[in-house]
Scaffold this active site. Structure first.
Site, PDB file in Angstrom:
ATOM      1  N   TYR A 147     -15.664  57.595  14.015  1.00 33.66           N
ATOM      2  CA  TYR A 147     -16.482  57.874  15.207  1.00 33.66           C
ATOM      3  C   TYR A 147     -17.930  57.557  14.912  1.00 33.66           C
ATOM      4  CZ  TYR A 147     -14.658  59.594  19.563  1.00 33.66           C
ATOM      5  OH  TYR A 147     -14.117  59.643  20.816  1.00 33.66           O
TER       6      TYR A 147
ATOM      7  N   GLU B 244     -20.620  57.311  17.661  1.00 30.03           N
ATOM      8  CA  GLU B 244     -21.403  57.310  18.907  1.00 30.03           C
ATOM      9  C   GLU B 244     -22.881  57.173  18.584  1.00 30.03           C
ATOM     10  OE1 GLU B 244     -20.155  60.905  20.823  1.00 30.03           O
ATOM     11  OE2 GLU B 244     -18.788  59.839  22.150  1.00 30.03           O
TER      12      GLU B 244
ATOM     13  N   ASP C 165     -23.821  35.389  32.861  1.00 28.00           N
ATOM     14  CA  ASP C 165     -22.582  35.875  32.252  1.00 28.00           C
ATOM     15  C   ASP C 165     -21.898  34.637  31.657  1.00 28.00           C
ATOM     16  OD1 ASP C 165     -19.995  36.622  31.714  1.00 28.00           O
ATOM     17  OD2 ASP C 165     -19.607  37.523  33.674  1.00 28.00           O
TER      18      ASP C 165
ATOM     19  N   THR D 123     -18.095  37.640  26.831  1.00 24.99           N
ATOM     20  CA  THR D 123     -16.934  38.134  26.103  1.00 24.99           C
ATOM     21  C   THR D 123     -17.016  37.496  24.715  1.00 24.99           C
ATOM     22  OG1 THR D 123     -15.602  36.246  26.781  1.00 24.99           O
ATOM     23  CG2 THR D 123     -15.446  38.225  28.157  1.00 24.99           C
TER      24      THR D 123
ATOM     25  N   LYS E  40     -12.972  34.526  24.283  1.00 23.34           N
ATOM     26  CA  LYS E  40     -12.592  33.294  24.982  1.00 23.34           C
ATOM     27  C   LYS E  40     -12.964  32.104  24.086  1.00 23.34           C
ATOM     28  CE  LYS E  40     -12.749  35.698  29.367  1.00 23.34           C
ATOM     29  NZ  LYS E  40     -13.363  35.854  30.697  1.00 23.34           N
TER      30      LYS E  40
ATOM     31  N   ARG F 269     -11.103  40.581  21.100  1.00 27.40           N
ATOM     32  CA  ARG F 269     -11.322  40.935  22.497  1.00 27.40           C
ATOM     33  C   ARG F 269     -12.500  41.903  22.590  1.00 27.40           C
ATOM     34  NH1 ARG F 269      -8.464  39.770  26.756  1.00 27.40           N
ATOM     35  NH2 ARG F 269      -7.066  38.565  25.444  1.00 27.40           N
TER      36      ARG F 269
HETATM   37  C1  PLP Z   1     -13.428  36.908  31.515  1.00 30.17           C
HETATM   38  C2  PLP Z   1     -14.675  37.160  32.231  1.00 30.17           C
HETATM   39  C3  PLP Z   1     -15.251  38.442  32.282  1.00 30.17           C
HETATM   40  C4  PLP Z   1     -14.550  39.712  31.864  1.00 30.17           C
HETATM   41  O1  PLP Z   1     -14.041  39.827  30.644  1.00 30.17           O
HETATM   42  P1  PLP Z   1     -13.000  40.998  30.290  1.00 30.17           P
HETATM   43  O2  PLP Z   1     -13.147  41.105  28.822  1.00 30.17           O
HETATM   44  O3  PLP Z   1     -11.678  40.527  30.766  1.00 30.17           O
HETATM   45  O4  PLP Z   1     -13.433  42.239  31.003  1.00 30.17           O
HETATM   46  C5  PLP Z   1     -16.490  38.576  32.869  1.00 30.17           C
HETATM   47  N1  PLP Z   1     -17.122  37.524  33.394  1.00 30.17           N
HETATM   48  C6  PLP Z   1     -16.605  36.293  33.396  1.00 30.17           C
HETATM   49  C7  PLP Z   1     -17.380  35.160  34.000  1.00 30.17           C
HETATM   50  C8  PLP Z   1     -15.347  36.071  32.833  1.00 30.17           C
HETATM   51  O5  PLP Z   1     -14.815  34.841  32.873  1.00 30.17           O
END
Ligand code: PLP
Length: 412
Positions: A45, A47, A196, A222, A225, A231
């Site tokens: 933990y 936090e 994003d 993220t 990807k 993840r």
């Molecule tokens: C995949 C994605 C997310 C979210 O990712 P998660 O880990 O699935 O919550 C946010 N924004 C964009 C543009 C994405 O392609």
């Protein structure tokens, strides 16, 4: 190990090893990244943030998290990084919290044109907390910066949002920054700019497109990807005041204890992505995506074209079937994709007219451009052949993946 879960893990490994993974948001992390995710750091933990924890015994995880932060900052050339978000959606939740107030207006891309659920969908927290307005793509399916400029002045948002889930072209972040600056200067407003980069983080890390950290107030991503990590999510900024707001928006506002085992895995992934090997990998991703897109175009099919790791195939005009049907057909031959709305789609999101196809995962296993062209011909065959021929395509898919690396043993 638990027999039931062990059996399912073996089944999943077989499914992934035997199939061709073309879902644009997926990738295969290294053995090291996966080992860190299974490490003892999961038991701790912690936090709070390094040096400012709510629990004792954090002297080692503090070093882990600091290492992840430093590597993340150096990879993306940003001054501040928060590596605690559990996912991309959690990162966006916290980033909005740091940038705007409930009820404020966010201008983002029309969802059907490639935005994400957290970019203003009614089924997400986003549209239930903030007011969303949207900019459409131009007639050619590409971002039209004159339209975005016009929408800025019409809608007078508090935040402009860029970065998408199914957009196959490069994004001119510099241009968007200039639009926001022009808008702010001429109206006296203080609109902020957020990117994003969940999908294109690997392309940014490899230096093969503009770095949004040079232009946006906050960048979220993220890590699982194109970046090829565990993840999870991250938030970056160059603004110290915003960095403080981000930290309190992540913890304690949105999350409790950070996943230090995942943060350890993120630290490994950031180091792996900051190498010539990763930059060469990304050249491969871009070349393979283009090769598959171009081969389908040569066969007379309607594709979007591509400048990143993905493209869209219009299956309705190419084969007279909807996206869901196409996805299911490809699944039967061992090719995994997802149905996707295309620009100007006439079908509902349940069916869609297109497929989204990406090469980040296949390239991690060793796919080359020649194979990407072969895969294009297999996709074409699976979507146009008779039911009785699908087994034959499945064997051809199997022949390709038999020559690729075992995904449980990847080392980068
Ligand atoms: C995949 C994605 C997310 C979210 O990712 P998660 O880990 O699935 O919550 C946010 N924004 C964009 C543009 C994405 O392609």
């Amino acid at each position: 190990m638990d027999k039931e879960i062990a059996r399912l893990e073996a089944l999943e490994l077989k499914r992934q090893n035997e199939g061709i993974e073309l879902i644009a948001s997926e990738n295969y992390p290294s053995v090291d990244v996966r080992a860190a995710q299974g490490s003892i750091f999961t038991a701790k933990y912690a936090e709070g943030y390094p040096g400012k924890r709510y629990y004792g015994g954090c002297e080692v995880v503090d070093q882990v998290e600091n290492l992840a932060i430093e590597r993340c900052k150096s990879l993306f050339h940003a001054a501040f990084a928060n590596v605690q978000p559990h996912s991309g959606s959690q990162a966006n939740f916290a980033a909005y919290r740091a940038l705007v107030k409930p009820g404020d207006k966010i201008l983002s891309l029309t969802l059907n044109d490639g935005g994400h659920l957290t970019h203003g969908s009614n089924v997400s927290f986003s549209a239930n907390t903030y007011s969303f307005a949207f900019y459409p793509l131009g007639d050619d399916g590409k971002l039209d910066y004159d339209i975005i400029r016009q929408r800025l002045f019409e809608e007078r948002p508090n935040l402009l949002l860029a970065g998408y889930s199914a957009y196959p072209f490069t994004i001119d972040f510099r241009r968007m920054r200039e639009l926001v600056d022009e808008y702010n200067a001429s109206t006296g407003e203080r609109c902020l700019f957020m990117v994003d980069m969940a999908h294109i983080a690997g392309q940014v890390a490899s230096g093969k497109c503009q770095n949004p950290c040079d232009y946006a107030d906050i960048v979220t991503s993220t890590t699982h990807k194109t970046l090829r990590g565990p993840r999870g999510g991250i938030i970056l900024t160059n603004d110290e005041a915003l960095a403080k707001k981000v930290n309190s928006a992540v913890f304690p506002f949105t999350q409790g204890g950070p996943l230090e085992h995942v943060i350890a895995a993120k630290a490994i992934a950031f180091a792996e992505a900051n190498t010539d090997g990763f930059r060469a990998y990304f050249d491969g991703v871009l070349a393979n995506t283009r090769a598959c897109n171009d081969e389908l175009a040569r066969l007379g099919r309607k594709v979007s074209g591509t400048e990143n790791h993905l493209f869209l195939l219009d299956v309705l005009s190419s084969y007279g079937i909807n996206g869901l049907e196409a996805q299911l057909r490809l699944e039967r031959v061992g090719i995994t994709t997802n149905k996707n709305m295309i620009h100007g789609d006439t079908l509902s999101p349940k069916y869609c007219s297109g497929l989204r196809i990406g090469f980040a995962a296949a390239t991690s296993r060793g796919c080359d451009a020649e194979q990407a062209r072969t895969i294009a011909r297999l996709i074409d065959k699976a979507l146009s052949c008779g039911e009785d021929e699908l087994d034959c395509v499945r064997l051809e898919v199997r022949a390709i993946t038999a020559g690729w690396k075992d995904i449980s043993k990847l080392v980068f």
